[in-house]
Design a protein around this motif. Structure first.
Motif, PDB file in Angstrom:
ATOM      1  N   PRO A 170       0.760  -1.238   0.000  1.00  0.00           N
ATOM      2  CA  PRO A 170       0.000   0.000   0.000  1.00  0.00           C
ATOM      3  C   PRO A 170       0.794   1.292   0.000  1.00  0.00           C
ATOM      4  CG  PRO A 170      -0.547  -1.495   1.849  1.00  0.00           C
ATOM      5  CD  PRO A 170       0.093  -2.250   0.766  1.00  0.00           C
ATOM      6  N   ASN A 374      -2.238  -5.719  -2.678  1.00  0.00           N
ATOM      7  CA  ASN A 374      -1.967  -4.473  -3.387  1.00  0.00           C
ATOM      8  C   ASN A 374      -3.173  -3.852  -4.061  1.00  0.00           C
ATOM      9  OD1 ASN A 374       0.958  -3.806  -3.133  1.00  0.00           O
ATOM     10  ND2 ASN A 374       1.017  -5.993  -3.589  1.00  0.00           N
ATOM     11  N   ALA A 375      -4.229  -4.624  -4.245  1.00  0.00           N
ATOM     12  CA  ALA A 375      -5.423  -4.062  -4.887  1.00  0.00           C
ATOM     13  C   ALA A 375      -6.458  -3.686  -3.846  1.00  0.00           C
ATOM     14  CB  ALA A 375      -6.017  -5.063  -5.870  1.00  0.00           C
ATOM     15  N   GLU A 376      -6.497  -4.418  -2.741  1.00  0.00           N
ATOM     16  CA  GLU A 376      -7.597  -4.209  -1.811  1.00  0.00           C
ATOM     17  C   GLU A 376      -7.254  -3.221  -0.712  1.00  0.00           C
ATOM     18  OE1 GLU A 376      -9.507  -7.850  -0.763  1.00  0.00           O
ATOM     19  OE2 GLU A 376      -9.797  -8.347  -2.876  1.00  0.00           O
ATOM     20  N   TYR A 377      -6.032  -2.776  -0.711  1.00  0.00           N
ATOM     21  CA  TYR A 377      -5.676  -1.687   0.180  1.00  0.00           C
ATOM     22  C   TYR A 377      -6.217  -0.402  -0.425  1.00  0.00           C
ATOM     23  CZ  TYR A 377      -2.880   1.929   2.330  1.00  0.00           C
ATOM     24  OH  TYR A 377      -2.464   3.057   2.966  1.00  0.00           O
ATOM     25  N   HIS A 378      -6.728   0.488   0.382  1.00  0.00           N
ATOM     26  CA  HIS A 378      -7.174   1.775  -0.145  1.00  0.00           C
ATOM     27  C   HIS A 378      -6.511   2.903   0.605  1.00  0.00           C
ATOM     28  CE1 HIS A 378     -10.720   0.478  -2.738  1.00  0.00           C
ATOM     29  NE2 HIS A 378     -10.016  -0.574  -2.448  1.00  0.00           N
ATOM     30  N   THR A 379      -6.050   3.897  -0.192  1.00  0.00           N
ATOM     31  CA  THR A 379      -5.381   5.044   0.425  1.00  0.00           C
ATOM     32  C   THR A 379      -6.381   5.832   1.256  1.00  0.00           C
ATOM     33  OG1 THR A 379      -5.679   6.076  -1.727  1.00  0.00           O
ATOM     34  CG2 THR A 379      -3.455   5.454  -1.099  1.00  0.00           C
TER      35      THR A 379
ATOM     36  N   LEU B 283       2.440  -2.015  -9.275  1.00  0.00           N
ATOM     37  CA  LEU B 283       1.737  -1.344  -8.179  1.00  0.00           C
ATOM     38  C   LEU B 283       0.636  -0.431  -8.714  1.00  0.00           C
ATOM     39  CD1 LEU B 283       4.640  -0.449  -5.725  1.00  0.00           C
ATOM     40  CD2 LEU B 283       2.915  -2.236  -5.513  1.00  0.00           C
ATOM     41  N   THR B 286      -2.249  -2.792 -10.050  1.00  0.00           N
ATOM     42  CA  THR B 286      -3.089  -3.393  -9.010  1.00  0.00           C
ATOM     43  C   THR B 286      -3.913  -2.321  -8.297  1.00  0.00           C
ATOM     44  OG1 THR B 286      -1.130  -3.439  -7.573  1.00  0.00           O
ATOM     45  CG2 THR B 286      -1.754  -5.504  -8.617  1.00  0.00           C
ATOM     46  N   ALA B 287      -3.370  -1.103  -8.181  1.00  0.00           N
ATOM     47  CA  ALA B 287      -4.156  -0.014  -7.574  1.00  0.00           C
ATOM     48  C   ALA B 287      -5.381   0.291  -8.438  1.00  0.00           C
ATOM     49  CB  ALA B 287      -3.298   1.246  -7.414  1.00  0.00           C
ATOM     50  N   TYR B 289      -6.882  -1.744 -10.472  1.00  0.00           N
ATOM     51  CA  TYR B 289      -7.798  -2.875 -10.295  1.00  0.00           C
ATOM     52  C   TYR B 289      -8.611  -2.695  -9.010  1.00  0.00           C
ATOM     53  CZ  TYR B 289      -9.389  -7.701  -9.709  1.00  0.00           C
ATOM     54  OH  TYR B 289     -10.161  -8.819  -9.530  1.00  0.00           O
ATOM     55  N   GLY B 290      -7.974  -2.181  -7.991  1.00  0.00           N
ATOM     56  CA  GLY B 290      -8.635  -1.955  -6.708  1.00  0.00           C
ATOM     57  C   GLY B 290      -9.380  -0.620  -6.632  1.00  0.00           C
ATOM     58  N   ASP B 292      -8.309   2.386  -6.662  1.00  0.00           N
ATOM     59  CA  ASP B 292      -7.670   3.229  -5.650  1.00  0.00           C
ATOM     60  C   ASP B 292      -6.861   4.329  -6.351  1.00  0.00           C
ATOM     61  OD1 ASP B 292      -6.382   4.258  -3.436  1.00  0.00           O
ATOM     62  OD2 ASP B 292      -4.950   2.602  -3.288  1.00  0.00           O
ATOM     63  N   ASN B 294      -4.287   6.010  -6.264  1.00  0.00           N
ATOM     64  CA  ASN B 294      -3.044   6.024  -5.499  1.00  0.00           C
ATOM     65  C   ASN B 294      -1.960   6.763  -6.279  1.00  0.00           C
ATOM     66  OD1 ASN B 294      -0.693   5.256  -4.096  1.00  0.00           O
ATOM     67  ND2 ASN B 294      -1.719   3.408  -3.357  1.00  0.00           N
ATOM     68  N   ARG B 297       1.918   5.856  -5.949  1.00  0.00           N
ATOM     69  CA  ARG B 297       2.514   4.808  -6.775  1.00  0.00           C
ATOM     70  C   ARG B 297       2.839   5.332  -8.173  1.00  0.00           C
ATOM     71  NH1 ARG B 297      -1.057  -0.647  -5.482  1.00  0.00           N
ATOM     72  NH2 ARG B 297      -0.831  -0.563  -3.215  1.00  0.00           N
ATOM     73  N   LYS B 337     -11.737   8.558  -6.948  1.00  0.00           N
ATOM     74  CA  LYS B 337     -12.155   7.196  -6.632  1.00  0.00           C
ATOM     75  C   LYS B 337     -13.483   6.856  -7.325  1.00  0.00           C
ATOM     76  CE  LYS B 337     -12.784   3.974  -2.859  1.00  0.00           C
ATOM     77  NZ  LYS B 337     -12.326   2.944  -3.808  1.00  0.00           N
ATOM     78  N   TYR B 368      -6.963 -10.701 -10.031  1.00  0.00           N
ATOM     79  CA  TYR B 368      -6.922 -12.131  -9.745  1.00  0.00           C
ATOM     80  C   TYR B 368      -6.964 -12.980 -11.015  1.00  0.00           C
ATOM     81  CZ  TYR B 368      -7.922 -10.567  -5.053  1.00  0.00           C
ATOM     82  OH  TYR B 368      -7.848  -9.944  -3.856  1.00  0.00           O
TER      83      TYR B 368
END
Lengths: 379, 379
Positions: A170, A374-379, B283, B286-287, B289-290, B292, B294, B297, B337, B368
Motif C-alpha cells: 500500500p 496491493n489491490a484491496e488496500y485503499h489510500t 503497483l 493493481t491499484a 484494479y482496486g 484506488d 493512489n 505509486r 475514486k 486475480y
C-alpha cells in the motif's frame, strides 16, 4: 556487541499502535557510508539525509520513523527531517549534522511532527544496548517477520538489521538496512565495499520490479578491529546477502524464493541484465506460483534485453533439470515439476555457454495474495 | 474491399479444433513492410520471414498458423517455416520468396508439419474474399474477441486485423497484426510510415511488460489509390491504434484500459520512458484494479527511470482530478475514486511542466484473473 545504544518511541504513525520511532546511538562518530534510492521522486527524509551524508564521513546517530514515508510532502518534508535530526542532536548533545534520518510508510501524508519530536524525546530518554530483533521490529511496516543477522569470525564481527517486504505494500514500498562492522577501515575503503556488496545483494533482488522512494542502506564501521579489507568485505557481504534474502522471502504473498543465475556470459553486465529480466518477468513469477516448469517463458524473458543471446546454444535448467539446450527436453519437465512442488527455494540457471561471467538475482513468485494485498488496500 | 483472398484450414493445433491456418493471397505482388519482435529468442517462423523480408520489397501471400509458436524448436523450426512458404507458393503458382510465414501459440513444441502442410493445401483450395473478422478468428489463440478495423475517407481505404490478448497467456504470448492500405506508395515511404506508426501504437501498449518471441506487424500497400503520404499515415495510424487498443482491452483479466499520458517533457524519449514506467508498474496496475486513486505509486513509477523529474513541480491527474502538484490534494481523492469505479477507460496524466513533448501509453489493470490464467495453466 559493541556499545551501540538504541531507544524506541511511539508517535502513533502505525494503526497497530506499535513502536514507530527508533533512535540508534553510536559510541562515537563512526566512519559511515550511505546509499539511497535512485528514484527521482525521493522522500523528504532521503533528500535531507543524502545532503548531510555528502558533507560528512562520520555519523553519530540514526533516527528512523516507520508508518509514514515523509514523501510527496513538499518542502515541509525536508524541514521535518531536519527537525528530527536536530531533536536527536539536542537530546544527546551531539552535532545535528552527524545525525541521519530515514522514513518508511505511506506516501503523501505530512508527518505529525509534534508527535514525532515528542516520541524522539522519549526514545532518547531510555537508551539500552542495540537489540537487532527489536530494532528491526521498530522500523517494520508490512513485514511479517523481523530481519537481522550477525556473523563473527575470530575478532571480526558484522551485524545488521533491515525491513522490507517486497517493494510493495500500500504505497509502502521501501527497504531500509543498516549494517555495522567492527572493522577499522577508512572512508574510501568502506565506500568501495559498500557499493560492491550493494550491487550483488540489494540491487540484485526484486519482488515486483518497482523502485521505492525511500530505499536506504547504511554501512557503519566501528573501528575496533584491525582487519584485511577483503575479509571485511566478505563478512559484510554475508550479512547483507542474508538480509536481502529475508526481504525476498517476505515478498507479499510469496510462496517461493526464486534464485536466477545467468552463467558463462561474455560480460558481467550482460549476465546481470538477463538475470534481472528473468527475475522480473511476471510470466515467470506466475508460472513458478503455479508450479509450472515453463522454460519457454524463461527463454522469452532472457531474450528480451538489449544483449543478444543465441537460442541455439543456450541452456535452461530448473532445479538442475535440463529443460532446453537449443531444443526442448520434454521428459525433464515432470521431474522439474515435482521439484517445483516440493522445494521452497527454486534454482533457475541460464547457461549462455559463451564466456566467464555470471550474476545471481533473487526474486519471489507472485500469486493471488499479492493482488489481494496491493489491490484491496485503499489510500 | 480489394481482391484480397483468404483461405482457412485446420491442422489440429488448437484444442478447440477451430481453424488454425490462414492463407492471405494478394491480387499481385504488393509493396510491403514488416516489423518483427526485438526478442533474441525468436521463433523459427520469425527468423525465416525476417530473412525473406530483407530480400524483397514485394509480397504475394501470407501464411499464418495459430496454436503453436514454432519457437524454441531449433533449426527444424526454420525449415518448417520454409516448407510452409513453399507449399503456399506451389499451390498458388507464385514465388516462394514472396510468401511470409507467421506463427503464434505455445512455445517449445515442434510443428506437426505434415498436418500443417495438408491444412495449407486445403486453405489454398477454397479461396474467398478477405473477411477481416474471420481472418482475425483464424489467427487468434487466447483472444476473447476478434480484432479488426476498417476506415475510408474519399477514395482512400485502410483496414486490418490482429490477434493478441496481452503478451500473456500460457507461453502463448504474441501479437500479430496485418494492415492494408489502398494507397500507392513506394517502399521507403511505406517503411517510414510503418516505423512511425508502430512506435506510437504497438510499441506503446503493455499488458505485463513481457516481450513475445513471435510479435509481427505487416503493412501492405495495394497501390490502387494516389494519396498524400501524410493522409496515408494518418489513416494507417487510425486503424493501427484501434487494433492496439483492442489488444489492451483484451489483456487477460483486465477490467480497465489505462491511458497514461506524460506531457510537457523536455524530450520525447523522456515522456515515453516515464509513460512506459507508469504503464508497466505492477503497483499502479493493481491499484487501478482496486479502484484506488493512489497517486503515490504513479509518482514513484514516474521517478524510477533514468530521466530526472522534479517532484516539486510535477502534477498528477486521474480522470482530470488534480491529486498532486508538489503537494497532495487529499480532497480530490474521493472524486477520483468515484471516477475509477465508474469508468472503463482510465486517464492518467503526468504533467512535467518543463517542455513541449508528450507520449501516451495504453495499459490494462491486473487482478486475480491474470494470476489465474497465467499460474493455473500448465505446460
Amino acid at each position: 556487541m559493541p556499545d551501540i545504544l538504541m531507544g524506541v518511541g511511539k508517535a502513533g504513525l502505525k494503526e497497530s499502535g506499535k513502536p514507530d520511532i527508533l533512535v540508534v546511538v553510536l559510541p562515537y562518530p563512526c566512519v559511515s557510508s550511505f546509499l539511497f534510492t535512485d528514484n527521482y521522486f525521493k522522500a523528504g527524509s532521503v533528500i535531507y539525509s543524502e545532503r548531510v551524508a555528502k558533507r560528512t564521513e562520520k555519523v553519530s546517530a540514526l533516527v528512523i520513523n516507520s508508518g509514514n514515508a515523509n514523501c510527496g510532502t513538499g518542502e515541509e518534508g525536508i524541514m521535518h527531517a531536519e527537525l528530527m535530526a536536530r531533536q536527536v542532536a539536542q537530546k544527546l548533545d551531539i552535532k545535528h549534522d552527524e545525525v541521519l534520518v530515514f522514513s518508511t510508510g505511506i506516501i503523501g501524508k505530512p508527518l505529525p511532527i509534534d508527535r514525532v519530536l515528542k516520541a524522539i524525546d522519549d526514545a532518547c530518554s531510555i537508551l539500552e544496548p542495540l537489540d537487532l530483533e527489536r530494532a528491526s521490529e521498530a522500523i517494520s511496516t508490512t513485514d511479517s517477520f523481523p530481519k537481522f543477522d550477525f556473523v563473527k569470525k575470530e575478532q571480526l564481527e558484522t551485524f545488521g538489521f533491515a525491513k522490507g517486504a517486497g517493494m510493495i505494500a500500500p504505497s509502502m514500498a521501501t527497504m531500509l538496512a543498516f549494517v555495522f562492522t567492527k572493522a577499522d577501515v577508512d572512508y574510501e575503503t568502506l565506500r568501495q565495499i559498500h557499493r560492491d556488496v550493494n550491487e550483488r545483494t540489494f540491487n540484485s533482488i526484486t519482488v515486483d520490479g518497482c523502485e521505492s522512494t525511500n530505499d536506504s542502506f547504511g554501512l557503519i564501521a566501528l573501528g575496533e578491529v584491525q582487519a584485511n579489507p577483503e575479509d571485511v568485505k566478505a563478512q559484510v557481504f554475508e550479512v547483507t546477502e542474508n538480509l536481502a534474502k529475508k526481504i525476498v522471502e517476505d515478498g507479499e504473498g510469496a510462496t517461493k524464493v526464486i534464485k536466477v543465475t545467468v552463467k558463462r556470459a561474455t560480460l558481467e553486465m550482460k549476465a546481470r541484465e538477463i538475470a534481472r529480466a528473468v527475475a522480473n518477468s511476471l510470466l515467470v513469477k506466475t508460472a513458478m506460483y503455479g508450479r509450472d516448469p515453463n522454460w519457454g517463458r524463461i527463454a522469452a524473458a532472457a531474450g528480451s534485453t538489449e544483449f543478444p543471446i543465441d537460442p541455439f546454444s543456450m541452456k535452461i535448467y530448473i532445479g538442475g533439470h535440463l529443460l532446453y539446450d537449443g531444443k526442448p527436453h520434454p521428459k525433464a519437465g515432470s521431474m522439474a515439476k515435482r521439484y517445483l512442488e516440493e522445494e521452497k527455494e527454486i534454482e533457475v540457471v541460464i547457461d549462455l555457454n559463451e564466456g566467464r561471467n555470471s550474476w545471481t538475482y533473487y526474486s519471489s513468485d507472485i500469486g493471488y495474495e499479492y493482488v489481494r494485498i496491493n489491490a484491496e488496500y485503499h489510500t
